[in-house]
Design an enzyme around this catalytic site. Structure first.
Site, PDB file in Angstrom:
ATOM      1  CD  GLU A  97      25.373  -9.865 -50.179  1.00  0.00           C
ATOM      2  OE1 GLU A  97      25.929 -10.981 -50.276  1.00  0.00           O
ATOM      3  OE2 GLU A  97      25.014  -9.394 -49.087  1.00  0.00           O
ATOM      4  CG  HIS A 156      29.050  -3.788 -41.514  1.00  0.00           C
ATOM      5  ND1 HIS A 156      30.000  -4.638 -41.003  1.00  0.00           N
ATOM      6  CD2 HIS A 156      27.901  -4.517 -41.591  1.00  0.00           C
ATOM      7  CE1 HIS A 156      29.458  -5.824 -40.750  1.00  0.00           C
ATOM      8  NE2 HIS A 156      28.171  -5.776 -41.110  1.00  0.00           N
TER       9      HIS A 156
END
Lengths: 82, 322, 407
Positions: free
Chosen positions: B60, B129
């Site tokens: 990321e 998540h």
């Protein structure tokens, strides 16, 4: 001046000093001092008021006649005549 | 008119933007061949090819940094991060670089970067998540934070983000992707405006993103008891349209703020603080909030439901003010 | 410009209610003139202005809510060159008695020029029976101020008994259209509350000492009987007038007893304003001042005393009468009490009590005779004076009453 007129005017003087006065609830033959919870200053104000209203002088020695409403009216009726 | 889903609305915005502007491209994990973890970009690779629909490594920080570089270089990158949890790896790029470069360059550089990410719980995806960190982003000057909660906003606010000269973070609550709506806009909307989703005069319910459907359900339940709740969808967290909230509080004199962050330090806390700073004399009751329980998001469905804000809690909170 | 403020008419007054304006905007005001009537927990009081000028603007309409002491009630355009002085009694002013008017202060620095004036203070939260704070929502508090609703009279129906906007608006709707005259029971209760606060403070803070002495009243009464026999009824004197005069004159001789305890020390007053404890029919007590009682002739003092008692019982006292007493005189002799050991009215330093004038056996030169006597008592603040000063004081009272012709 008849006694009724004297009574009405006298009640007016009392009411000026004791605004809470309820004339209907005043026993005419019972102590004004006890019923109205007045003290010597109130009493002097009442005497002054009566003297002015009825145009008479009320010597200290006559204060004993002002003990109840009835005796007060009788006293004033006698003084007014005299 | 055919029903459109939130997912399709985001995809339509991506498609229209890429057709209209050759500088626009999408990159992120699995956005190409897989079609995106939430199938948002499904089919775009076929239409636009691998130059503009770019699969990235699981890094990321790396690909968000690449997005910043592309934006500085004149492109209009859209970076998709699979979930907000993963975006924490790229916080440094976003906070220290994307948000600061205009300021640090004395206005010489701008970073017209759009970062999309899925956020929130409710899908049994457990504690890595499912969280909500939009308040962390909204804390940072230099970026705009958008939380579309409707199908129309999913498209209209994404189109709007692509017109912004500065970084915009869009948080798409993952439970909203299958949401259906009738109408989607053809033009960009305006970032920075809240919307009254339901008018009412007894209590104001302030929310955004994935909590909007729950809040509207709570308002329906309250209405059955004769309590008319006004529901405000913030839509943008930075810049925050507090005036719309204050106008509603001036009418109802009561407010419940609903969000999915953990209660301590939640974005709801900021909204409450501003209400109390600016509308104290309008309040007829303390401002209340409904947020997530302060636990890592549980995997088990029933525990996850217990951890997340639910319509029943919103109803209870609203009634507690009346 | 000068703000005319809600006056502090006594050490324990915290709030008042505007009953009536006696002046209209644009009218001239002389210094010391009564311009408004204010209801306190104890009485309706005629409030004087201590600046001369013109009534510029009325800020508070009659019949509204209770307002904290110090709330601006009106704006007075002071006369050019007029001295915006404090009322005379405040020269030796007790800090507890705030001046009735103060020059308008410059705005605080964080208020921009031209900014709207600060709002009138909002009504305080209603204390519950147990003295706990009753919760009031912010907007309920604000609206109560706007509507003139007394939060103390509002029942809260919100969570935890909180007074809500709806409660205030309901109270305003249910209120009689005219300014509500407080029911007599309420007034009595408020007066009891005020007395409770003052007397509890007195007994909490003031270490009292008590002295008593019996005074031969034969000379005084003989002189009075002679004097009264010559006077028309309108000028006739009460024995009480002699007592008040003697008590006031004696304060000249022992000035340490005349004044206030402020900021941890005694502050003697140059003037002697005798507070006269007056019981009210139906209960309650006020102690308004006869100003400069030591300097008045007996005739004037008598006039003032009968007038003050009549007005106190009719509920029309002046603000300066409420604020100014530098000491209090009480008598419970009317109903036969022979001695009264009173509670000092803070922040005063002393209270003088007289009982009934009664005839008692009295030894004179080895012979028992019957004499009218009165028991005079002194309650003194031991922080300010010691028993010796108190003894000197009572001795002076007794001596003065032996020479009634000099009173």
């Amino acid at each position: 001046m008849n006694k009724e007129e004297i009574r009405t005017k006298a009640l007016g003087v009392l009411a000026a000093v004791v605004p809470e006065l309820e004339p209907a609830e005043l026993a005419p033959d019972k102590s004004l001092r006890d019923q109205l919870d007045i003290d010597s200053v109130d009493f002097l104000n009442i005497v002054v008021g009566l003297a002015k209203t009825f145009g008479v002088d009320i010597p200290e020695t006559d204060y004993r006649h002002l003990y109840t409403l009835d005796s007060l009216v009788a006293y004033l009726a006698g003084r007014a005549k005299g | 008119m055919a029903k459109t889903t939130y997912r399709e609305a985001v995809r339509a915005a991506l498609r229209e933007a890429m057709r209209a502007d050759p500088r626009v491209f999408l990159m992120g994990e699995d956005v190409g061949r897989y079609g995106g973890a939430f199938a948002v970009s499904l089919g775009l690779l076929d239409e636009f090819g691998p130059e503009r629909i770019r699969d990235t490594p699981l890094s990321e920080s790396g690909f968000l940094g690449a997005g910043i570089g592309a934006a500085l270089g004149g492109m209009r990158p859209i970076v998709e991060i699979m979930t907000v949890n993963f975006s924490l790896l790229s916080l440094d790029q976003l906070v220290n670089n994307a948000a600061t470069l205009r300021h640090m360059s004395g206005g010489q550089f701008s970073v017209p970067l759009v970062v999309r990410m899925a956020s929130g719980g409710g899908r049994s995806l457990a504690a890595q998540h499912s969280h909500s960190f939009e308040g962390w982003y909204a804390h940072v000057p230099g970026i705009k934070v958008v939380t579309p909660a409707t199908v129309a906003d999913a498209k209209g606010l994404l189109l709007a983000a692509l017109t912004e000269p500065d970084p915009v973070v869009i948080l798409e609550h993952a439970t909203l992707y299958p949401l259906e709506g009738d109408d989607t806009p053809d033009e960009p909307m305006q970032i920075g405006l809240a919307a009254v989703r339901r008018p009412g005069q007894h209590v104001t319910l302030v929310t955004y993103g994935g909590s909007l459907p729950k809040t509207l359900a709570a308002a329906d339940a309250l209405a059955k008891e004769g309590i008319e709740a006004e529901v405000i969808d913030l839509r943008t967290l930075r810049p925050l349209d507090i005036d719309t909230v204050l106008a509603s509080v001036a009418k109802t004199h009561r407010a419940v703020v609903v969000d999915e962050m953990w209660k301590t330090g939640s974005f709801a806390a900021e909204v409450m603080a501003q209400i109390m700073e600016r509308a104290f004399d309008e309040l007829d009751a303390p401002v209340a909030r409904v947020c997530s329980r302060e636990v890592p998001m549980p995997y088990a469905k029933h525990l996850e439901e217990a951890a997340l804000p639910q319509a029943g809690q919103i109803v209870t909170a609203a009634k507690g003010l009346l | 410009m000068t703000d005319f403020l809600m006056p502090k008419l006594g050490a324990d007054m915290t709030r008042g209610r505007l009953v009536e304006w006696l002046k209209k905007p644009g009218e001239r005001i002389a210094r010391g003139e009564v311009i408004a009537v204010v209801e306190t927990d104890k009485a309706n009081v005629d409030v004087e202005s201590w600046v001369a000028g013109t009534l510029e603007k009325i800020l508070v309409e009659p019949g509204g809510d209770w307002l904290p002491v110090g709330t601006p009630l009106a704006v007075i355009a002071a006369e050019a060159g007029a001295e915006a002085g404090a009322p005379p009694a405040f020269a030796a002013a007790p800090a507890a008695a705030a001046p009735v008017t103060v020059p308008r202060q410059p705005p605080p620095p964080d208020v921009a020029p031209g900014a709207p004036p600060p709002r009138a203070p909002l009504p305080a939260a209603a204390p519950a029976a147990g003295g706990e704070r009753v919760p009031v929502s912010p907007i309920a508090r604000k609206r109560a101020g706007e509507l003139g609703v007394d939060l103390a009279s509002v029942r809260g129906t919100g969570p935890g008994g909180r007074i809500t906007l709806e409660d205030v608006e309901r109270a305003a709707r249910e209120r009689p259209a005219a300014a509500p005259a407080a029911p007599a029971a309420d007034k009595r209760q408020r007066m009891r509350d005020a007395i409770a606060a003052a007397m509890a403070r007195s007994k909490r803070e003031i270490p009292h000492y008590y002295l008593g002495t019996t005074i031969d009243m034969s000379r005084a009464l003989a002189w009075l009987a002679t004097a009264n026999a010559k006077l028309p009824v309108t000028e006739r004197l009460l024995a009480g007038v002699l007592l008040v005069k003697a008590a006031a004159l004696a304060l000249r001789e022992v000035p340490e007893l005349n004044g206030f305890w402020i900021d941890g020390r005694a502050q003697a007053s140059a003037s002697i304003h005798a507070g006269i404890a007056i019981s009210l029919r139906g209960g309650g007590l006020v102690a308004p001042a006869i100003h400069d009682a030591d300097k008045l002739t007996l005739a004037a003092l008598s006039q003032r005393l009968t007038d003050l008692v009549a007005r106190a019982r009719a509920g029309s006292l002046k603000s300066s009468e409420m604020t100014d007493p530098t000491g209090t005189i009480t008598s419970l002799g009317e109903r036969g009490v022979e001695a009264v050991y009173g509670v000092i009215y803070p922040p005063q330093l002393a209270l003088v009590g007289f009982g009934k004038i009664v005839e008692r056996p009295w030894a004179v030169d080895g012979t028992v005779v019957v004499r009218p006597v009165v028991t005079a008592t002194l309650s003194g603040d031991h922080r300010a004076t010691d028993g010796h000063r108190g003894a000197l004081y009572l001795d002076a009272v007794a001596r003065l009453l032996q020479e009634p012709e000099k009173l």
